[in-house]
Design a protein around this motif. Structure first.
Motif, mmCIF file in Angstrom:
data_model
loop_
_atom_site.group_PDB
_atom_site.id
_atom_site.type_symbol
_atom_site.label_atom_id
_atom_site.label_comp_id
_atom_site.label_asym_id
_atom_site.label_seq_id
_atom_site.Cartn_x
_atom_site.Cartn_y
_atom_site.Cartn_z
ATOM 1 N N HIS A 48 0.854 -1.191 0.000
ATOM 2 C CA HIS A 48 0.000 0.000 0.000
ATOM 3 C C HIS A 48 0.892 1.244 0.000
ATOM 4 O O HIS A 48 1.766 1.384 0.863
ATOM 5 N N TYR A 49 0.703 2.132 -0.988
ATOM 6 C CA TYR A 49 1.515 3.347 -1.107
ATOM 7 C C TYR A 49 0.630 4.590 -1.060
ATOM 8 O O TYR A 49 -0.484 4.604 -1.580
ATOM 9 N N ARG A 50 1.175 5.633 -0.454
ATOM 10 C CA ARG A 50 0.552 6.965 -0.481
ATOM 11 C C ARG A 50 1.640 7.934 -0.907
ATOM 12 O O ARG A 50 2.564 8.217 -0.158
ATOM 13 N N GLY A 51 1.519 8.419 -2.162
ATOM 14 C CA GLY A 51 2.618 9.180 -2.733
ATOM 15 C C GLY A 51 3.793 8.242 -2.953
ATOM 16 O O GLY A 51 3.640 7.148 -3.493
ATOM 17 N N ASN A 52 4.956 8.653 -2.503
ATOM 18 C CA ASN A 52 6.130 7.779 -2.641
ATOM 19 C C ASN A 52 6.516 7.125 -1.316
ATOM 20 O O ASN A 52 7.643 6.684 -1.135
ATOM 21 N N VAL A 53 5.558 7.064 -0.390
ATOM 22 C CA VAL A 53 5.803 6.439 0.914
ATOM 23 C C VAL A 53 4.991 5.154 1.006
ATOM 24 O O VAL A 53 3.773 5.154 0.776
ATOM 25 N N LEU A 255 10.606 5.655 -4.137
ATOM 26 C CA LEU A 255 9.804 5.031 -3.093
ATOM 27 C C LEU A 255 10.566 4.901 -1.781
ATOM 28 O O LEU A 255 11.701 4.422 -1.745
ATOM 29 N N SER A 256 9.916 5.335 -0.697
ATOM 30 C CA SER A 256 10.406 5.083 0.654
ATOM 31 C C SER A 256 9.762 3.790 1.133
ATOM 32 O O SER A 256 8.575 3.746 1.457
ATOM 33 N N VAL A 257 10.529 2.710 1.152
ATOM 34 C CA VAL A 257 10.002 1.368 1.376
ATOM 35 C C VAL A 257 9.688 1.145 2.850
ATOM 36 O O VAL A 257 10.452 1.539 3.734
#
Length: 661
Positions: A48-53, A255-257
């Motif tokens: 699940h992503y919100r923006g690049n987080v 992406l900040s994983v």
């Protein structure tokens, strides 16, 4: 996927561009999810992503089993906002296929990678999928054109750079393409996983009506009708068989994983002997708060004094003190012959599980927590109450498939043990994740439980386990229908003789046979099989609700129709494009579902409701004498609930993500 590959990850995306236009501004809550792959699927994760987080994973099953496909209710609802992106990842292993390649497709030897999601708000006909562009695969393998063949349910080459490949199956061409070095396998995996996908998210109600109208016109026109498509770039046209809008989709850039909590090195138990194998894949924090209290608990004969850790264990102990029973969240009857029953509760704040084992066994009870049902590297528990009424517990592990050995650290604790009549009852708590390589973590991964019952109370060093069952310990408390008023039961089913071919997808039209004067809510759905034997031939079933343009009666004339292949047929007779709202899904090992108290699937909104029933039949022996009767049994109530839920399908059986509301 090249042949003889043990670790190959594929992915599909529900693009942020799709959710921006489909999810309401206030967002929706995700309540439940189910992952679906075939025989080669080993690990599945819903990200699940919100923006690049990246946010915490919605589901993370590192021990996926095709034979256990069940919706899994989340402990806490997950907020899903417009602009969010979902990605489903599947880790595949096709070393079992004797040198054959794996391709996406309908057969269980082919692969799918899908996620179904339950939302707490009705969003009609939400469709969200992506796939690696087919033309890139064709170009890589020198294929110019191919088509689906109904007999193998696989793609057959029509023209190719190498004329020897014409008439061969796509999987054969992939398998024989090269020697497939590890470097080539990795390059293909990265290309298919990380390159731009083609994503689609149409409104199936609108497009279904357009497609049906176009098919009627096509009957008279005698030609192929084309319609414009919505696209990110230049508008294009495609045949009516694919009237979808297309977007680009990939992992979010920069992406900040998400990184789950890990076991601190100081707490990990370094049991690094040659036969050890780490089963710890949850990433859960290992902390187990201690109460510092000693609690005296009366056993069947005498007094057991232990140090109880965790509030949940204290509550169970206190309840056991008062009346000998406890209110557990879940219950599972493993063996009715000896009444082997597991009951358990999980305290996620304290990161603890309390497990109660009950049986009429005369000796020890051996439980093995495993990945695939093998004793080697299993987390083994030996427990019981001896002939003097003294309870015992041993935390052990499987050295090989018959030998077990005591763990260096005893992480299970003995909370209570007693004999009550003929029954042995033992209650044991433990941390969800002990950070011990010998222990299996209790998390979102499926656990294959094996067991053995001894004839005496001597602690064994050798075990023979012949019984096993998949157990999902992480689930929430099961919902009940005890407080639901005026329940009405009804069924949609069919009797069918399976065609003598390996794979068949068969569709028929049905009418709701229950009389309803007004709208009701479906609160329970249970797969129906006249005989248990028929289950092994049915790999999935889907029930779609049909809709038609206002004032048009389309489906009634198909009620006595024998049905047809759902997808691989040149001329589809059934109005399948008008039947795209999923009401029920079943996969191998699936069970009946009771919806949460606030949710119901609407039914009876119109007097005449029609459904399309799709089934995937597996007939590897290609027998012609197999007849099955199966379907789904519903329970509905006129007392409407606050949330109006529905189910929809996200597209093709490829690398897709399906959404269920």
């Amino acid at each position: 996927m090249p042949p003889n590959t043990s670790d190959f990850t594929v992915a599909g995306h529900c693009s942020d561009k799709c959710t921006t236009g489909m999810i309401p501004p206030t967002g929706v809550d995700i309540l439940s999810a189910k992952l679906h792959g075939h025989f080669s699927a080993r690990r599945m994760r819903l990200r699940h992503y919100r923006g690049n987080v990246e946010l915490p994973w919605i589901l993370n099953d590192q021990n996926y089993d095709f034979n256990y496909q069940q919706y899994r209710y989340l402990i806490n609802p997950v907020s899903f906002l417009p602009g969010d992106q979902l990605t489903v990842e599947c880790g595949l292993d096709n070393t079992w296929m004797n040198g054959s390649a794996t391709v996406s497709g309908f057969s269980t030897r082919d692969e799918m990678c899908m996620g179904f999601i339950v939302l707490k708000k009705r969003i009609p006909y939400l469709y969200c999928s992506s796939e690696y562009p087919t033309e890139r695969s064709l170009e890589r393998f020198g294929i110019r054109n191919m088509t689906w063949d109904v007999i193998p349910h696989e793609r057959v080459i029509l023209s190719a750079d190498d004329p020897r490949n014409v008439g061969r199956l796509f999987s054969e061409v992939v398998g024989n393409f090269s020697e497939w070095t590890p470097e080539q396998k990795l390059e293909l995996e990265r290309e298919q996983r990380y390159s731009e996908h083609v994503a689609s998210c149409p409104n199936l109600r609108i497009l279904g009506t357009i497609a049906y109208a176009a098919s009627l016109l096509q009957t008279f026109a005698g030609g192929q009708i084309e319609i414009p498509l919505i696209s990110e770039s230049t508008p294009s046209t495609r045949t009516i068989s694919s009237p979808f809008g297309f977007f680009k989709a990939e992992y979010p850039p920069g992406l900040s994983v998400y990184s789950p909590p890990q076991c601190p090195a100081s707490q990990a138990n370094s049991n690094t002997t040659p036969e050890s194998n780490s089963n710890n894949s949850s990433g859960n924090a290992p902390t187990l708060p201690s109460s510092g209290n000693n609690i005296q608990i009366p056993s069947g004969r005498g007094l057991v004094i232990i140090s109880v850790t965790g509030l949940l264990a204290q509550q169970v102990a206190q309840q056991s003190n008062s009346n000998g029973t406890s209110s557990f969240q879940r219950e599972l009857n493993l063996d009715s012959n000896v009444s082997l029953i597991l009951r358990w509760s999980i305290d996620r704040a304290a990161r603890q599980i309390v497990l109660r084992v009950e049986s009429e066994a005369n000796g020890y009870i051996a439980l093995g927590l495993t990945k695939r049902g093998y004793l080697e590297n299993a987390d083994v528990i030996i427990l019981g109450v001896d002939n003097n009424g003294i309870p015992y517990l041993h935390d052990m592990h499987g050295v090989d498939n018959s030998t077990i050995r005591e763990d260096e650290t005893q992480n299970w604790q003995l909370l209570n043990g007693e004999r009550s009549g003929e029954r042995t009852i033992v209650t044991i708590p433990r941390a969800l994740d002990t950070c011990d390589d010998r222990d299996v973590a209790f998390n979102q991964s499926l656990i294959m439980l094996v067991w053995d019952l001894g004839e005496n109370h001597s602690v064994p060093t050798q075990l023979t386990v012949e019984s096993k069952a998949p157990v999902y310990f992480w689930g929430t408390r099961e919902y009940s229908l005890s407080n639901v008023g005026d329940l009405q039961s009804w069924r949609i089913a069919r009797t069918f003789r399976i065609p003598p071919r390996h794979t068949s997808y068969w569709c028929t039209i049905h009418k709701r046979n229950a009389s309803m004067s007004s709208k009701q809510h479906i609160v329970s759905m249970t797969p129906y099989f006249r005989e248990d034997e028929s289950k092994k031939y049915i790999h999935h079933q889907l029930l779609y609700r049909c809709s038609a343009p206002p004032g048009v009666e389309v489906h009634v004339r198909f009620l006595n129709h024998p049905g047809e292949e759902c997808y691989l047929k040149d001329e589809i007779q059934l109005p399948s494009t008008l039947c795209r709202e999923i009401v029920h899904t079943y996969g191998v090992g699936g069970e009946g579902a009771i919806l949460p108290d606030q949710m119901g699937i609407p039914v009876g909104e119109t007097q005449n409701e029609y459904y399309m029933f799709e089934s995937h039949y597996d007939n590897p022996e290609m027998r012609s004498d197999i007849e099955v009767e199966h379907g789904v049994e519903f329970q509905s109530t006129p007392y409407l609930r606050s949330a109006n839920a529905s189910t929809t399908f996200s597209g093709q059986p490829r690398i897709t993500l399906d959404i269920k509301q």
